[in-house]
Design a protein around this motif. Structure first.
Motif, PDB file in Angstrom:
ATOM      1  N   GLY A  75     -24.251  57.186  33.671  1.00 51.07           N
ATOM      2  CA  GLY A  75     -22.972  57.315  32.989  1.00 51.07           C
ATOM      3  C   GLY A  75     -22.628  56.132  32.105  1.00 51.07           C
ATOM      4  O   GLY A  75     -23.133  55.016  32.278  1.00 51.07           O
ATOM      5  N   ASN A  76     -21.766  56.380  31.119  1.00 50.50           N
ATOM      6  CA  ASN A  76     -21.247  55.347  30.213  1.00 50.50           C
ATOM      7  C   ASN A  76     -22.347  54.643  29.436  1.00 50.50           C
ATOM      8  O   ASN A  76     -22.505  53.424  29.495  1.00 50.50           O
ATOM      9  CB  ASN A  76     -20.406  54.336  31.001  1.00 50.50           C
ATOM     10  N   ASN A  77     -23.127  55.435  28.707  1.00 53.17           N
ATOM     11  CA  ASN A  77     -24.139  54.935  27.789  1.00 53.17           C
ATOM     12  C   ASN A  77     -23.992  55.676  26.466  1.00 53.17           C
ATOM     13  O   ASN A  77     -22.923  56.213  26.167  1.00 53.17           O
ATOM     14  CB  ASN A  77     -25.535  55.123  28.390  1.00 53.17           C
ATOM     15  N   SER A  78     -25.043  55.714  25.661  1.00 56.07           N
ATOM     16  CA  SER A  78     -25.012  56.435  24.382  1.00 56.07           C
ATOM     17  C   SER A  78     -26.177  57.418  24.307  1.00 56.07           C
ATOM     18  O   SER A  78     -26.752  57.638  23.236  1.00 56.07           O
ATOM     19  CB  SER A  78     -25.078  55.447  23.209  1.00 56.07           C
ATOM     20  N   LEU A  79     -26.511  58.010  25.437  1.00 54.30           N
ATOM     21  CA  LEU A  79     -27.655  58.914  25.508  1.00 54.30           C
ATOM     22  C   LEU A  79     -27.395  60.189  24.723  1.00 54.30           C
ATOM     23  O   LEU A  79     -26.275  60.701  24.683  1.00 54.30           O
ATOM     24  CB  LEU A  79     -27.964  59.236  26.965  1.00 54.30           C
ATOM     25  N   GLN A  80     -28.470  60.709  24.110  1.00 50.69           N
ATOM     26  CA  GLN A  80     -28.363  61.898  23.274  1.00 50.69           C
ATOM     27  C   GLN A  80     -29.283  62.992  23.812  1.00 50.69           C
ATOM     28  O   GLN A  80     -29.952  62.823  24.828  1.00 50.69           O
ATOM     29  CB  GLN A  80     -28.744  61.528  21.833  1.00 50.69           C
ATOM     30  N   GLY A  81     -29.301  64.102  23.090  1.00 50.96           N
ATOM     31  CA  GLY A  81     -30.180  65.187  23.483  1.00 50.96           C
ATOM     32  C   GLY A  81     -29.607  65.994  24.635  1.00 50.96           C
ATOM     33  O   GLY A  81     -28.422  65.924  24.945  1.00 50.96           O
ATOM     34  N   GLU A  82     -30.478  66.765  25.279  1.00 49.32           N
ATOM     35  CA  GLU A  82     -30.047  67.684  26.324  1.00 49.32           C
ATOM     36  C   GLU A  82     -30.343  67.134  27.714  1.00 49.32           C
ATOM     37  O   GLU A  82     -31.154  66.228  27.887  1.00 49.32           O
ATOM     38  CB  GLU A  82     -30.739  69.037  26.131  1.00 49.32           C
TER      39      GLU A  82
END
Length: 659
Positions: free
Chosen positions: A133-140
């Motif tokens: 949690g609380n990151n900048s992750l993208q995609g599915e």
């Protein structure tokens, strides 16, 4: 007959050799597997920027089981835990993480990881807790996550994830928590989640989910929290969901749901504490049984089509610095903010500090100007500051608290991490600029009259009283000072900058309501003296800062003034002068010109202004009482509020009589 001397090899039983070689092979295999863990960790390290030197210990001089953030099992010396939460790490998550086959816990929360979550996490068949949690992750969300059959917790909140919630998650029979709030997920809530008999929390607040809340979720008898506000959900809520007796939170605000509420809802949901149904299309009568809802702590059915009266005992829970759960926050991109501030141009810069720079901007989604607070992610503690403000301001509303419009966690045009908070714009700037305009480079001399200062003191006290005593979980601001008090176009004060704020629960056994073992830095001159020794935040610490702020407002002397040295501080300076030597400490602009310009003692010049003198002395006495060295001797904000209103009332009555 002659016998040759037996060799060592003929004396040793063949089974001993077999045992030796088997164990040698096992040792070699074990060493090889351990080497796999070490190589996987080093590959993980390669793709990450580490400003705090967390990875300094990840080298050949130490066994990898002793590296920072790593825990190994005792038996096999394999990595079972990877915990690097809140270390301001920036980079991507290496697919090699899937080679840590004994891993049970991954905790990379509160960093700036970007890119996609690697599909290789599906190889971690022992994984129990997956916390990103609380990151900048993208995609599915990886479909392969469903292969982690031991998973109990999935935390993916506050990222930039897209796509659907995988229906395959419904096969994880040990799953207890699914936390997906603040992403960009689409599609429907999978019906397969109804298979998760151990599920206690399902949170998907503020996404772009559509469809209805699955009827199958009514089968989950262990469910305690359903939080799906701020989506595009429609249809009715299945009656079966209202029959889950364990349910504590039912939050569906800001959707397109319809239907009516069961009249016996209070009895079918006996443990209900949060009931957030605002901003939907519900209709029908307000259930009479709600008057018996003794456990409710938060309640909102506003902006619907209900008929009838809300029970009087629940009125206090109805929201008027809107629905609960942070409203439906706007979705803004880096592009929106870049264009709205003219590329974060210097001409729009309205302030800067250690953790951030603040720009005036305009967003197409908002009709009024906004203040865009851009975090300096290279600064130690910036991420924690960002999270503190989000957590503190997201769920509180008060007239004298700055309003959080939305936030942005993304990448800039150079693929660097970017985090910003967007607030209502305060047209009259900070109290600091009004008290010390020359020091702030202001060309035009500005000053506040006595009534304005009274009102500002009341506004700030009201905000602190709310934070300490009236909101759900008490909040300690930890950094109250004039630069963190902003004035709107009507000169109403708003407390801002919650970068050090702490949420806490009151412990009746602690006289100081101590709440944190993290050291509080604060600002020199305003921070309570006990923070330097214990570092433990308390309501009394905020009261001290407030007392110093009041003394500064009415004396126009900073607590860091050069005159304060060798044991003399602003508190002692004012205390020693009261009440007879008022002219020596009060801001001259608050006095009539004929008095301010004369050099004589108070008694000779203040006879005709006794009432003014009384007001000034009373305000300075409050500042002194709040800034006492001993926390136990300080006032509480409820008493401060009562005294301030009495002072203002007396002052206004005297003015009216004079007129």
């Amino acid at each position: 007959m002659a016998f040759s001397k037996p060799s060592f090899y003929t004396l040793v039983h063949p089974q001993v050799f077999l045992f030796f070689f088997i164990n040698l092979g096992c040792l070699q295999a074990s060493a090889s597997v351990r080497e796999t863990d070490e190589l996987a960790l080093l590959e993980f390290k390669q793709g990450i920027s580490d400003p705090h030197g967390i990875f300094n210990s990840w080298n050949d001089s130490l066994h990898f089981c002793n590296w920072t953030g790593i825990t190994c099992g005792r038996r096999h010396q394999r990595v079972i835990s990877l915990v690097l939460e809140g270390q301001n790490l920036f980079g991507s998550i290496s697919p090699h993480i899937g080679n840590l086959s004994f891993l049970r816990l991954i905790n990379l929360q509160n960093n700036t990881f970007h890119g996609e979550i690697p599909q290789q996490v599906g190889k971690l068949f022992r994984l129990q807790e997956f916390l990103l949690g609380n990151n900048s992750l993208q995609g599915e969300i990886p479909l392969n996550l469903s292969r982690c059959s031991q998973l109990k917790m999935i935390y993916l909140q506050s990222n930039n994830l897209t796509g659907k919630i995988p229906a395959e998650l419904g096969s994880l029979m040990k799953l207890e928590i699914i936390e997906l709030r603040y992403n960009y997920l689409t599609g429907e809530i999978p019906r397969s989640l109804g298979n998760l008999s151990s599920l206690t929390i399902f949170s998907a607040l503020n996404n772009n989910l559509e469809g209805s809340i699955p009827n199958e979720m009514g089968q989950l008898k262990s469910l305690k929290h359903v939080i799906v506000g701020g989506n595009r959900l429609s249809g009715i809520i299945s009656p079966s969901l209202f029959n889950i007796t364990s349910l504590s939170t039912l939050g569906v605000a800001s959707n397109q749901l319809n239907g009516s509420l069961p009249d016996n809802i209070c009895f079918t949901l006996p443990n209900l504490q949060t009931f957030a149904f605002g901003e939907n299309y519900f209709s029908g009568p307000v259930p009479n049984s709600l008057s018996n809802a003794s456990h409710l702590e938060a309640f909102d059915i506003s902006d619907n089509n209900f008929v009838g009266q809300v029970p009087s005992n629940l009125e206090i829970y109805r929201p008027s610095v809107a629905p609960l759960e942070m409203n439906h926050l706007l979705k803004v991109s880096y592009k929106d903010l870049y264009q709205g501030t003219d590329g974060f141009s210097c001409s729009n810069l309205i302030g800067s500090g250690g953790f951030s720079s603040v720009y005036k901007g305009f967003l197409p989604q908002v009709q009024t100007p906004v203040a865009v607070k851009v975090l300096n992610l290279e600064q130690t503690g910036a991420i924690k500051s960002f999270m503190a403000e989000c957590n503190s301001l997201g769920n509180i509303r008060h007239r004298n608290l700055v309003k959080l419009v939305t936030c942005c966690s993304s990448l800039d045009y150079k693929t660097n991490a970017f985090k910003a908070l967007i607030f209502e714009y305060m047209g009259n700037g900070s109290l600091e600029k009004w008290l010390h305009p020359c020091a702030e480079g202001e060309n035009q001399k500005r000053s506040l009259n006595l009534l304005q200062r009274l009102n500002i003191a009341i506004d700030v006290a009201s905000a602190l009283h709310y934070l300490h005593d009236l909101c759900g979980k008490p909040i300690i601001h930890c950094d109250l000072k004039p630069s963190n008090v902003l004035l709107d176009d009507e000169m109403v004060a708003h407390v801002s900058d919650f970068g050090l704020a702490k949420l806490f629960s009151i412990n009746s056994n602690l006289s100081l309501s101590q709440i944190s073992t993290t050291r509080i830095n604060g600002t020199v001159g305003y921070v309570a003296p006990e923070y330097g020794m214990s570092g433990i935040a308390s309501k009394e610490g905020d009261v001290y800062s407030y007392g110093i702020l009041v003394l500064e407002m009415f004396s126009e002397r900073r607590p860091t003034d050069e005159m304060f040295k060798e044991g003399i501080n602003l508190h002692n300076f004012v205390k020693a002068a009261l009440p007879k030597r008022l002219l020596q400490i009060v801001d001259p602009t608050l006095l009539p010109k004929e008095i301010a310009n004369e050099e004589c003692d108070d008694d000779a010049t203040m006879e005709v202004t006794t009432n003014l003198r009384q007001c000034l002395v009373s305000m300075l006495e409050i500042g002194v009482a709040c800034s006492m060295e001993s926390p136990m001797e300080r006032m509480n904000m409820a008493d401060v509020m009562n005294k301030l209103h009495l002072i203002k009332k007396t002052f206004l009555n005297i003015q009216m009589e004079g007129d």
